[in-house]
Design an enzyme around this catalytic site. Structure first.
Site, PDB file in Angstrom:
ATOM      1  N   HIS A 102      -1.331 -38.666  48.441  1.00 24.94           N
ATOM      2  CA  HIS A 102      -0.633 -39.664  49.230  1.00 24.94           C
ATOM      3  C   HIS A 102       0.600 -40.196  48.512  1.00 24.94           C
ATOM      4  O   HIS A 102       1.627 -40.463  49.128  1.00 24.94           O
ATOM      5  CB  HIS A 102      -1.582 -40.819  49.564  1.00 24.94           C
ATOM      6  CG  HIS A 102      -1.008 -41.822  50.517  1.00 24.94           C
ATOM      7  ND1 HIS A 102      -0.941 -41.607  51.870  1.00 24.94           N
ATOM      8  CD2 HIS A 102      -0.462 -43.045  50.314  1.00 24.94           C
ATOM      9  CE1 HIS A 102      -0.395 -42.658  52.465  1.00 24.94           C
ATOM     10  NE2 HIS A 102      -0.093 -43.538  51.535  1.00 24.94           N
ATOM     11  N   HIS A 151      -1.590 -45.327  58.149  1.00 24.88           N
ATOM     12  CA  HIS A 151      -2.755 -45.992  57.564  1.00 24.88           C
ATOM     13  C   HIS A 151      -3.995 -45.439  58.256  1.00 24.88           C
ATOM     14  O   HIS A 151      -4.827 -46.171  58.800  1.00 24.88           O
ATOM     15  CB  HIS A 151      -2.649 -47.509  57.709  1.00 24.88           C
ATOM     16  CG  HIS A 151      -2.728 -48.216  56.392  1.00 24.88           C
ATOM     17  ND1 HIS A 151      -3.415 -49.373  56.188  1.00 24.88           N
ATOM     18  CD2 HIS A 151      -2.210 -47.895  55.174  1.00 24.88           C
ATOM     19  CE1 HIS A 151      -3.317 -49.759  54.934  1.00 24.88           C
ATOM     20  NE2 HIS A 151      -2.575 -48.871  54.297  1.00 24.88           N
TER      21      HIS A 151
END
Length: 758
Positions: A45, A91
Site C-alpha cells: 500500500h 479505504h
C-alpha cells in the site's frame, strides 16, 4: 540497539528476500523497531512495489500542472491566480472490517492530503462498490459506509457532491470505498512536504497517538482476506488496524494549518496517513536530503505503555507534521493554542551523515530523548524511495477468449423491453441525501447528474468567475472483458460527463482497485488497464496528476473484477448561469448527438452492459473508440453548454450523457426528472435500447433545425429521436411505459432493495 529475530520479518509482512535487502542497506541486522519501520513503508500500500513499474507509463506533464504525482495531491493552475488540488484514495480493507470508521477515516485522510498542499477542501465524492443486496451483511456494509462518509464529511463541513454506487457479487466480501477530494488555494500558498534547514523543528500537530490503526497499511491493505465467505473480514484480530476518526479535531486542524500557511510560518508540511509518523518523517527527510532525529518521548500518547514501534507506525488520525524554524516556533505554538490544536516538537532537522563510501545520507533516528539513546537508525531514503520494485509475472486469463465469445449481443431478445428498462432504473438519492451537498453554497450542479459543478470561490481565494467540474467513473463490467479498452472507454465516459456541464478536462486522478498481484492474471489486468488509461489520456490531452493503487482485493482466493476508478477535474472558464441539465419541456425536439453505432465490432454491443449483467451474461466484447470522432463530439457538446454557462441565449434545453443502461435508460432518467414524457421514433434494434458505449448524448432543443445545422457545421453526427410531451415514454412500438411508473421504479429501487434484506 538489539537485533530482531529473523522470524519477526514474516509477521510484519516482509519476505525473506526483503529481509536480506534490509540487512544489506543497514550493513547489519535490524532491530524490532527498524524492522517495523520497513514492514509498513515497504508494504504494498505504501511502496507500490508491484505497480510502480507500470504507473511510469502514464502521462503526467502539462503546461497547467503545478504539482504532479508524488505529493499529497496533484495541483493544477485553474487561472485567475488559483490552484486546484485533487486527490483520490481507497479505504477498502478497513471498511470491510469496520464500515463506519473505515469510511469515515477514508474521508478524513483524503481531506488532509488536500489541505497539506495549502488548499482548502471544497468538496468530496465517493465511488462505492458492494455485493448485490441479497443478505443482511451487505446492508450492514452499505449503511455503515454511507453513515461513515456522511458522519465525518457533514461534521467537518465539506460538501459531498457526487460519486458512484455499484452492486456486483464480486464485491460481496471485499467492498470498495474510494474517496476523492478537491480543494482550492491561492497559488502563492502552495507548499510541499519537504524537510529542510538544519536546526529546524518537526512539529506534530493535531491528535494524540494511540494504538488504533497500527499496521493499517501492511496488515489490511497489503493482504487479502482468507475466508471463503467473507467471515474473515470480521476477524477481531484485524479491528485494531482500523483507525478511529474525529471530524471536529480535523476541522480545527484544517483551520490551524491554513492559517499557518497564510502567515508563512511553515517551511514544509505533510499529513500522517498510511504508516503514520514513520511515513511523514522519512518522506519529508528523503525529499529534503536531510536527516531527522525523532524524540519518541515527545509524541503525545493517549494510551499507556506504548512502545517505540507502536508510536512510529500508528495511523491515528487527524495529525500533520510541519517543519518550522526555531524563530517561528513561539508563533506556531500560539496559533495552535488559539485553534485548540496540539503542537509538539517531536524532531529536529539534522545534517546528513556520511556512509562507508563517503556519500551523504539523511538518517532517520528514533531516540529516547533528543540527546538520548538511539533506538533505531535507518537511511530515510531507504524507507521512502527504495522499496523493492517487482516486475511480477503477467498472464492473460486462459478463459478470456471463451468469455468474449459468449456474446449476449448475438442472442434473440426475450422478455418485455418495458420490464427490461424498468429493471435498470435506480436512483442513488437514498445515499446522497444523507450528505450535505450545499455547504459553502458553491454547488451549482450537485449529486445525481452527469457531473458535479462548483463555483471556484472560497475564503482567501482571488475573485474569479470560473467553475470547476468533477466526475468519478468506473466500469468493471467492461474491464473484466478487456481491461485496456474498458479503461480507455471509462476515461472517455468521464470526459463525456464533464462535457454535460460545459467543462474541459484538465487533470485526471485514478484509484486502481485490483485483486492479488501475486496472481499473474491480476497483474496482466493492471498492466493492460494502465496502458488503456495512458492511451486515452494521450489522445485527449489529459495529464494524470496523482492516484492510488489498491491491491489484494480478494477473499478466499477470489479476486474482484478489475475496477479502475477515474476522477476527472474540468474547468468552466465563465460560470454565470447553470447548465441546462435534464430539464426538457413539452414541444422540444430530442436529438442523439455523436456516432449512433459503435466504432468496432457489433453496431450495438451488449457485452459488458448492465442489461446483460442483470441476466447473468458476463461475456462479449468491448468496442474500440474512434478518438477523432469522439473528440469532435466532445468539443461540440462542451461548446454548446459552455455558452449557456457563460449566460448566452441557446435553444438547448437538456443534455445527458448516454452511460449505464444505454439510450433507453438515459431517456427514462430525464423523463423521471422532469415528469414529462417522450414520443420517439422506432430504434433500429433491441441492442440500441440497451447497449453502452461512450461518445453519445441525448440533447433537447427548442429549435431542431438550428441545432442540427450547428452540429453539421462541426462535423458531428446527429439523429432526431422524437418530441417531448405526454405522460409516457414511447419508443416506437418497442417501449411504452408511463411517467409515473418510471418515477416510482427509479426512486424506490434502492430503498426497496435495502428493505428486502431485513
Amino acid at each position: 540497539m538489539s537485533s530482531a529475530p529473523e522470524s519477526l520479518h514474516r509477521a510484519l509482512g516482509l519476505t525473506d528476500s526483503e529481509f536480506e535487502d534490509i540487512k544489506s542497506v543497514l550493513g547489519r541486522e535490524p532491530n524490532h523497531l527498524e524492522l517495523a519501520l520497513y514492514g509498513v513503508m515497504w508494504s504494498e500500500h505504501c511502496s507500490y512495489k508491484s505497480s510502480r513499474i507500470h504507473l511510469k507509463r502514464l502521462p503526467s506533464k502539462g503546461d497547467h500542472v503545478l504539482v504532479g504525482p508524488g505529493e499529497g495531491a496533484g495541483v493544477i493552475d485553474a487561472g485567475d491566480g488559483i490552484g486546484v488540488a485533487i486527490r483520490i484514495e481507497s479505504h477498502n480493507h478497513p471498511s470491510a472490517i469496520e464500515p463506519y470508521q473505515g469510511a469515515a477515516t477514508g474521508v478524513g485522510g483524503i481531506l488532509r492530503d488536500v489541505f497539506s498542499m495549502g488548499a482548502r477542501p471544497l468538496a468530496v465524492m465517493d465511488p462505492l462498490f458492494f455485493g448485490e443486496l441479497t443478505d443482511a451483511r451487505q446492508r450492514w456494509l452499505v449503511e455503515g459506509v454511507v453513515s461513515g462518509v456522511s458522519g465525518y464529511g457533514n461534521s467537518v463541513g465539506v460538501p459531498n457532491i457526487g460519486g458512484e454506487l455499484t452492486f456486483d457479487d464480486c464485491y460481496a466480501s471485499n467492498p470498495l470505498v474510494n474517496v476523492l477530494c478537491v480543494g482550492a488555494l491561492p497559488k502563492d500558498r502552495l507548499v510541499l512536504g519537504i524537510a529542510s534547514g538544519v536546526g529546524n523543528y518537526a512539529v506534530l500537530l493535531g491528535s494524540s497517538t494511540g494504538r488504533d490503526g497500527i499496521g493499517g497499511v501492511s496488515v489490511l491493505a497489503s493482504a487479502g482476506f482468507q475466508g471463503d465467505d467473507g467471515a474473515a473480514s470480521l476477524d477481531d484480530a484485524k479491528r485494531p488496524s482500523v483507525q478511529v476518526g474525529d471530524p471536529y479535531e480535523e476541522k480545527r486542524l484544517i483551520e490551524a494549518c491554513l492559517e499557518l500557511l497564510d502567515q508563512k510560518l511553515v517551511v514544509g508540511i505533510q499529513d500522517l496517513g498510511g504508516a503514520g509518523l514513520v511515513c511523514a518523517t522519512s518522506e519529508t527527510a528523503a525529499k529534503g536530503g536531510v536527516g531527522l532525529d525523532v524524540n519518541i518521548n515527545a509524541v503525545p500518547q493517549r494510551e499507556a505503555g506504548m512502545v517505540s514501534w507502536e508510536i512510529m507506525t500508528s495511523e491515528s488520525q487527524e495529525r500533520m507534521l510541519a517543519i518550522v524554524t526555531p524563530e517561528d516556533w513561539p508563533a506556531v505554538e500560539a496559533l495552535c493554542q488559539k485553534w485548540e490544536v496540539r503542537a509538539n516538537v517531536v524532531a529536529h532537522v539534522v545534517e546528513p551523515s556520511k556512509d562507508k563510501d563517503g556519500n551523504l545520507v539523511g538518517m532517520l533516528r528514533i531516540r529516547d530523548g533528543f540527546d538520548g539513546e538511539v533506538l533505531g537508525e535507518v537511511p530515510a531514503k531507504s524507507l521512502a524511495d527504495q522499496a523493492p520494485l517487482y516486475n511480477r509475472p503477467m498472464q492473460r486469463p486462459a478463459d478470456l477468449d471463451a468469455i468474449q465469445k459468449d456474446d449476449p449481443t448475438l442472442d434473440e431478445p426475450v422478455g418485455s423491453p418495458n420490464e427490461d428498462l424498468l429493471d435498470l432504473l435506480i436512483d442513488p438519492a437514498w445515499v446522497y441525501r444523507q450528505y450535505d451537498s450545499q455547504l459553502f453554497l458553491n454547488t451549482v450542479v450537485g449529486p445525481g447528474r452527469d457531473a458535479a459543478l462548483l463555483r471556484l470561490a472560497g475564503p482567501g481565494l482571488p475573485a474569479s468567475n470560473r467553475g470547476i467540474a468533477l466526475s468519478t467513473d468506473s466500469n468493471p463490467r467492461w474491464c473484466a472483458l478487456d481491461p485496456r479498452k474498458g479503461t480507455l472507454l471509462t476515461v472517455a465516459e468521464s470526459v463525456s460527463n464533464l462535457a454535460c456541464v460545459g467543462a474541459t478536462a484538465k487533470a485526471l486522478v485514478n484509484c486502481l482497485n485490483f485483486g492479488n498481484p501475486e496472481h499473474p492474471e491480476v497483474m496482466w489486468q493492471l498492466s493492460e488497464s494502465v496502458d488503456g488509461m495512458a492511451e486515452a489520456c494521450n489522445a485527449m490531452g489529459i495529464p494524470v496528476v496523482g492516484g492510488n493503487v489498491s491491491l489484494y482485493n480478494e477473499s478466499g482466493g477470489n479476486d474482484i473484477d478489475p475496477t479502475p476508478v477515474v476522477g476527472l477535474l474540468g474547468v468552466v472558464d465563465s460560470l454565470s448561469s447553470p447548465p441546462p441539465g435534464w430539464n426538457w419541456k413539452s414541444g422540444d425536439g430530442v436529438v442523439l448527438v455523436g456516432k449512433r453505432e459503435a466504432h468496432d465490432g457489433p453496431a450495438f454491443p451488449l457485452g459488458g452492459s448492465r442489461w446483460a449483467t442483470r441476466r447473468a451474461r458476463r461475456g462479449g466484447t468491448v468496442p474500440s473508440l474512434d478518438v477523432t470522432s469522439f473528440n469532435a463530439t466532445i468539443k461540440f457538446v462542451t461548446g454548446e453548454i459552455a455558452l449557456i454557462c457563460k449566460g448566452e441565449q441557446s435553444d438547448v434545453t437538456a443534455v445527458h450523457d448516454i452511460g449505464s443502461g444505454g439510450l433507453s435508460a438515459a431517456l427514462a432518467e430525464i423523463v423521471a426528472t422532469t415528469g414529462v414524457g417522450l414520443i420517439a421514433e422506432e430504434l433500429t434494434s433491441h441492442g440500441e435500447l440497451f447497449s453502452e458505449f461512450p461518445g453519445r448524448f441525448v440533447m433537447a432543443t427548442s429549435d431542431v433545425d438550428q441545432f442540427v445545422q450547428r452540429a453539421n457545421a462541426a462535423g458531428v453526427d446527429v439523429a432526431i429521436l422524437g418530441t417531448v410531451g405526454g405522460d409516457s415514454l414511447r419508443i416506437g412500438s418497442t417501449i411504452n411505459v408511463s411517467v409515473s411508473e418510471i418515477e416510482s421504479r427509479r426512486s424506490n429501487a434502492l430503498s426497496s432493495a435495502l428493505a428486502s434484506v431485513d
